[in-house]
Scaffold this motif. Structure first.
Motif, short mmCIF file in Angstrom:
data_model
loop_
_atom_site.label_atom_id
_atom_site.label_comp_id
_atom_site.label_asym_id
_atom_site.label_seq_id
_atom_site.Cartn_x
_atom_site.Cartn_y
_atom_site.Cartn_z
N ALA A 212 108.71 143.56 114.58
CA ALA A 212 107.88 144.28 113.60
C ALA A 212 107.97 143.62 112.23
CB ALA A 212 108.33 145.74 113.54
N ASP A 213 109.15 143.09 111.90
CA ASP A 213 109.32 142.37 110.63
C ASP A 213 108.43 141.12 110.60
OD1 ASP A 213 110.20 141.59 108.20
OD2 ASP A 213 112.31 141.36 108.74
N TYR A 214 108.41 140.40 111.72
CA TYR A 214 107.50 139.24 111.83
C TYR A 214 106.05 139.68 111.65
CZ TYR A 214 110.79 135.62 113.40
OH TYR A 214 111.79 134.68 113.47
N ASN A 215 105.69 140.78 112.28
CA ASN A 215 104.31 141.25 112.22
C ASN A 215 103.92 141.66 110.79
OD1 ASN A 215 104.18 140.90 114.99
ND2 ASN A 215 104.71 143.03 115.44
N PHE A 216 104.85 142.33 110.11
CA PHE A 216 104.57 142.75 108.75
C PHE A 216 104.42 141.54 107.82
CE2 PHE A 216 106.19 143.97 104.48
CZ PHE A 216 105.15 144.80 104.11
N ALA A 217 105.26 140.52 108.03
CA ALA A 217 105.15 139.31 107.21
C ALA A 217 103.80 138.63 107.42
CB ALA A 217 106.29 138.35 107.56
N ALA A 218 103.25 138.78 108.62
CA ALA A 218 101.97 138.13 108.92
C ALA A 218 100.77 138.97 108.48
CB ALA A 218 101.88 137.83 110.42
N THR A 219 100.88 140.31 108.58
CA THR A 219 99.71 141.17 108.33
C THR A 219 99.79 141.97 107.03
OG1 THR A 219 100.69 143.01 109.56
CG2 THR A 219 99.39 141.42 110.83
N LYS A 220 101.03 142.21 106.53
CA LYS A 220 101.26 143.04 105.36
C LYS A 220 100.77 144.48 105.55
CE LYS A 220 102.99 139.55 103.19
NZ LYS A 220 104.45 139.46 102.99
#
Length: 614
Positions: A212-220
């Motif tokens: 989820a951290d990776y996803n947030f870094a990619a999508t904000k």
């Protein structure tokens, strides 16, 4: 503040309960082990080894795994022995004992192959993945993980499946492959939910929070950000519900990640985020107090707390947290230099900002010294890795050469077998061919014999047919000759009658006083004589006239033939003259003319010639 104190009190209660429960569980496990039969002990020993390993008690984990191996080998339970060896591989990989790691890894694969069970091979391939992960061979990590999953398709084991997917997840975090990080974290969690291993499930929830951290870094997107804390809270819930099954280190890591989440993603002014971060960092610090090898987690929690103290400009607390972390880390038997470097760097920066350049320089030198030691440690580890890699590569090459030799030997064996089979088939073919030729020869001989018999019968039939045709031809010729003779005889008689009538006419013209009765009687007598002569010629000498015609050089007239017939019957000239109603002189002249036509010499006797011809 009261709320925070209350929370800390609850945390201490949970810690005390967790410690008590862990001790009680250890006693229960020992009692359960004593009550089990030898057949069931290896599995429980391996489970105990895994529990010790997850709590970083590697010595106890090694002992339990070795006990499991010994008992399983004694019982010839190679599947459980493979599981126990895989546990030892995991322990040696965690402790970076590369020599033991390689040796145990080779043994694990050998025992797994000996077990000849899909689940045993899956554990052996998982151990291979752990080994190659320890020596940084990512390609072979992926290969053996996939091989393990392939074996698990034949015999599904949710626990091992989750372990392998977690290994793939961890590998893809190194490459920042967001898609695969999400994919493998999700698959690991799905399999872990089918087990009762709550520590494994907790680790999978932490993996989902990282994804989820990776996803947030990619999508904000805030939804992805909130997912981070959502999965971390699940780990904390599991620890509260099953404190005896979730490792304290796992729980502490979830708390550290939660504190870091609030530190990283929320502004300094967000008091609620600050409160949560301090609470989680404090919980991590307290829960790892007294835990073997728990200093690194505690140092991380103290680092977060010092950051918040720094934000509050509380220099005393900032220095206190950092000094506590430094004091704790430097006293370790095998210090974790990454954390030590971060701590002394933070202290150097802290003292520099506060104008204490002496201490700042002191800690900067320590940072340099620790960097040097870290470098030396890396070099030593890399040297060990390279040595293990070299040995592994050498062994793999030897195995490849051995496999190639076995392959060539197998191919040679197959070739010899093929040659033997071909030779045998050739002999069988030759025997069958000889047998076939012999049978064909016998059949051919029999056929030839039958054909010969048929030919003989055909020849016999043809001869008989030719004889029949010849007989028919002779019969026809005989009948033809007979007809010719009858015609000639009748013609002779008719001519005689004609001459007789002609003579009667002349006599009647010359002398009207003829004795008709006398002439009739004489004629009857002559007819009888002629009939007798004709009968003799037809019955006694049927071929007489044909032979005459064949011998004659000139064509014989009917009178010539009649004369020959009379001569053949040995009639004298007078008799012949009387029958033919001519003078004797005319008979002699006719004899001379016939002799010439027959091509007789003057010395040859016509009468004798005619007798011989018959």
């Amino acid at each position: 503040m009261k709320h925070l104190v209350f929370k800390n009190i609850l945390l201490l209660i949970w810690i005390v309960i967790g410690c008590y429960t862990a001790q009680a569980q250890s006693l229960l496990d020992s009692t359960a082990l004593d009550n089990l039969s030898d057949k069931d002990k290896p599995a429980l020993l391996t489970q105990l080894a895994e529990r010790y390993r997850t709590n970083a008690n590697y010595g106890a984990a090694t002992v339990k795994a070795q006990q499991s191996v010994s008992l399983a080998i004694k019982l010839k339970n190679f599947t459980e022995a493979t599981k126990a060896y895989a546990m030892l591989v995991n322990v040696y990989a965690n402790t970076k004992q590369f020599a033991l790691l390689k040796k145990t890894n080779d043994t694990t694969l050998s025992v797994g192959q000996q077990a000849k069970q899909p689940i045993a091979l899956a554990y052996a391939y998982y151990a291979q993945a752990l080994f190659y992960n320890a020596i940084d061979n990512n390609e072979l990590v992926t290969k053996y993980c996939q091989m393990g999953l392939k074996m698990l398709e034949k015999k599904y084991d949710p626990y091992l499946t989750a372990k392998i997917y977690y290994q793939l997840y961890a590998l893809n975090t190194r490459w920042d492959n967001v898609k695969n990080v999400n994919r493998y974290a999700q698959k690991a969690t799905e399999s872990a939910l089918k087990t009762t291993d709550y520590n494994l499930l907790s680790n999978c929830y932490i993996a989902l929070s990282v994804a989820a951290d990776y996803n947030f870094a990619a999508t904000k997107r805030e939804l992805q950000r909130d997912s981070i804390i959502y999965y971390l809270n699940k780990v904390q819930d599991l620890y509260k519900q099953y404190p005896q099954y979730v490792a304290r280190k796992t729980y502490a890591m979830a708390c550290i990640n939660s504190a870091d989440y609030y530190l990283k993603y929320f502004p300094d002014t967000d008091q609620a985020a600050k409160t949560n971060a301090i609470r989680y960092a404090s919980m991590a610090n307290e829960v790892m107090r007294g835990v073997l090898n728990g200093e690194e987690v505690r140092a991380s929690s103290l680092g977060i707390l010092s950051e918040y103290a720094k934000r509050d400009k509380n220099t005393a607390m900032t220095e206190g947290y950092l000094q506590e972390a430094y004091s704790m880390m430097k006293d370790q038997q095998a210090p974790y230099y990454y954390t030590l470097i971060n701590i002394v760097t933070a202290l150097s920066s802290f003292y520099e900002q506060n104008g204490n350049y002496g201490k700042a320089l002191e800690f900067q030198k320590k940072a340099t010294a620790y960097n040097s030691k870290l470098f030396d440690q890396k070099q030593a580890l890399n040297a060990q890795k390279l040595e293990v890699q070299y040995e592994t590569e050498k062994k793999n090459n030897e195995v490849k050469l051995l496999k190639q030799s076995e392959k060539y030997a197998q191919q040679q064996k197959y070739l010899y077998i093929g040659i033997a089979i071909a030779s045998l088939l050739g002999l069988i073919f030759m025997f069958r061919s000889y047998h076939f030729r012999l049978r064909y020869s016998l059949q051919r001989e029999k056929q030839l014999h039958l054909e010969k018999q048929d030919a003989e019968l055909q020849m016999k039939f043809e001869k008989e047919e030719q004889a029949r045709l010849k007989a028919e031809q002779q019969l026809l010729e005989s009948q033809q000759q007979q007809l010719q003779k009858e015609v000639m005889a009748s013609q002779l008689q008719l001519e005689h009658k004609k001459e007789m009538l002609f003579q009667i006419k002349e006599k009647f013209n010359d002398n009207h006083q003829l004795n008709i009765n006398k002439i009739w009687n004489e004629e009857l007598l002559l007819d009888n004589d002629f009939e007798e002569a004709k009968f003799q010629i037809q019955q006694v000498h049927p071929e007489f006239f044909s032979l005459l015609n064949q011998r004659a050089q000139q064509k014989l007239t009917a009178l010539d033939l009649k004369l020959c017939a009379y001569l053949h019957l040995k009639m004298d000239t007078k008799k012949i003259a009387q029958l033919m109603h001519i003078e004797a002189k005319s008979v002699r002249m006719s004899r001379y003319r016939v002799k010439q036509k027959l091509g007789l010499d003057k010395e040859e006797d016509l009468n004798l010639f005619l007798q011989k011809m018959a």
